[in-house]
Scaffold this motif. Structure first.
Motif, PDB file in Angstrom:
ATOM      1  N   TYR A  79       0.806  -1.331  -0.091  1.00  0.00           N
ATOM      2  CA  TYR A  79      -0.129   0.002  -0.087  1.00  0.00           C
ATOM      3  C   TYR A  79       0.767   1.254   0.130  1.00  0.00           C
ATOM      4  CZ  TYR A  79      -4.066  -2.937   1.438  1.00  0.00           C
ATOM      5  OH  TYR A  79      -4.813  -4.019   1.537  1.00  0.00           O
ATOM      6  N   HIS A  80       0.660   2.003  -1.018  1.00  0.00           N
ATOM      7  CA  HIS A  80       1.542   3.300  -1.224  1.00  0.00           C
ATOM      8  C   HIS A  80       3.009   2.950  -0.938  1.00  0.00           C
ATOM      9  CE1 HIS A  80      -2.433   5.139  -1.233  1.00  0.00           C
ATOM     10  NE2 HIS A  80      -2.767   4.622   0.087  1.00  0.00           N
ATOM     11  N   SER A 110       1.285  -6.962  -5.055  1.00  0.00           N
ATOM     12  CA  SER A 110       1.111  -5.665  -5.322  1.00  0.00           C
ATOM     13  C   SER A 110       0.114  -5.708  -6.650  1.00  0.00           C
ATOM     14  CB  SER A 110       2.512  -5.125  -5.684  1.00  0.00           C
ATOM     15  OG  SER A 110       2.427  -3.849  -6.446  1.00  0.00           O
TER      16      SER A 110
END
Length: 184
Positions: A79-80, A110
C-alpha cells in the motif's frame, strides 16, 4: 519438528498475500513442517500501545506463535509503497527476543508488477528485530496474483519462484535452528 509462524498482513478477506501464505503453508506441510497461519483479517489486534502489553487475547495468540516458531514468514499487500498498517501494527507488538536469530522470509502482493518497496521495508523491520533475512523474497503482482482451484499460483513460473524461495528459507531455518541448539 520445525515450526513456522506465518503472519498474513492484510485486512481483506481472501487477499492474495494471504492466499500466497496458505499455498506456502501447504508446501511446508508437504515437507512435514508445522506452519501456523496468523491471519490478521481473522485475528484483529488493537492498535499498539506500549502501555497495553499483551492483555488482549489475540495479541497473546500472535506473540505465542512468534515465540515458539523456528522461523517466520511475513506477507503484506503493498500500500502506497510500503507494508500494510495492519501488519506494521502486529510487528510493533513483537519484541527483539521473539525474533532474534530466527530466519524470516518476506512476501508481498502488489497491484503493480512488483512490491519491492514493501519487501525492503519489511527486511528493515526484521533487521531491527535482530532476525535473519532470507536472501530470497517473494513478490507477486499484477496478473501473477491469480490462484488456481488447488490454492497454488496459476502461473507456473510464479509457482517455481515460490518453491525456490521456500526451499532456501527451509535450508536457512534448519541451519540457524542447528546453531541455536548448539548454543543452548
Amino acid at each position: 519438528m520445525i515450526k513456522i509462524a506465518m503472519i498474513a498482513g492484510s485486512n481483506r478477506r481472501n487477499a492474495t498475500s494471504t492466499l500466497l501464505l496458505r499455498h506456502i503453508g501447504d508446501r511446508l506441510a508437504a515437507r512435514n513442517i508445522r506452519a501456523e497461519l496468523i491471519d490478521l483479517h481473522r485475528l484483529p489486534l488493537p492498535l499498539y500501545s506500549p502501555d497495553a502489553g499483551d492483555a488482549d487475547p489475540n495479541v497473546r495468540i500472535l506473540l505465542e506463535a512468534v515465540r515458539e516458531a523456528d522461523g517466520l514468514i511475513l506477507a503484506t499487500p503493498e500500500y502506497h509503497g510500503s507494508v500494510s498498517g495492519v501488519l506494521k501494527n502486529a510487528l510493533d507488538y513483537i519484541e527483539i527476543s521473539h525474533v532474534s536469530g530466527k530466519p524470516v522470509l518476506v512476501a508481498s502482493s502488489s497491484g503493480g508488477p512488483v512490491g519491492v518497496s514493501s519487501l525492503t521495508h519489511l527486511q528493515s523491520i526484521v533487521r531491527n528485530l535482530h532476525g535473519v533475512n532470507c536472501p530470497e523474497w517473494i513478490s507477486i503482482g499484477g496478473e501473477f496474483r491469480r490462484f488456481g482451484p488447488d490454492g497454488a499460483p496459476a502461473d507456473e513460473k510464479t509457482r517455481e519462484r515460490v518453491e525456490r524461495a521456500v526451499d532456501r528459507f527451509v535450508a536457512l531455518t534448519l541451519a540457524l535452528r542447528s546453531d541455536r541448539q548448539v548454543e543452548a
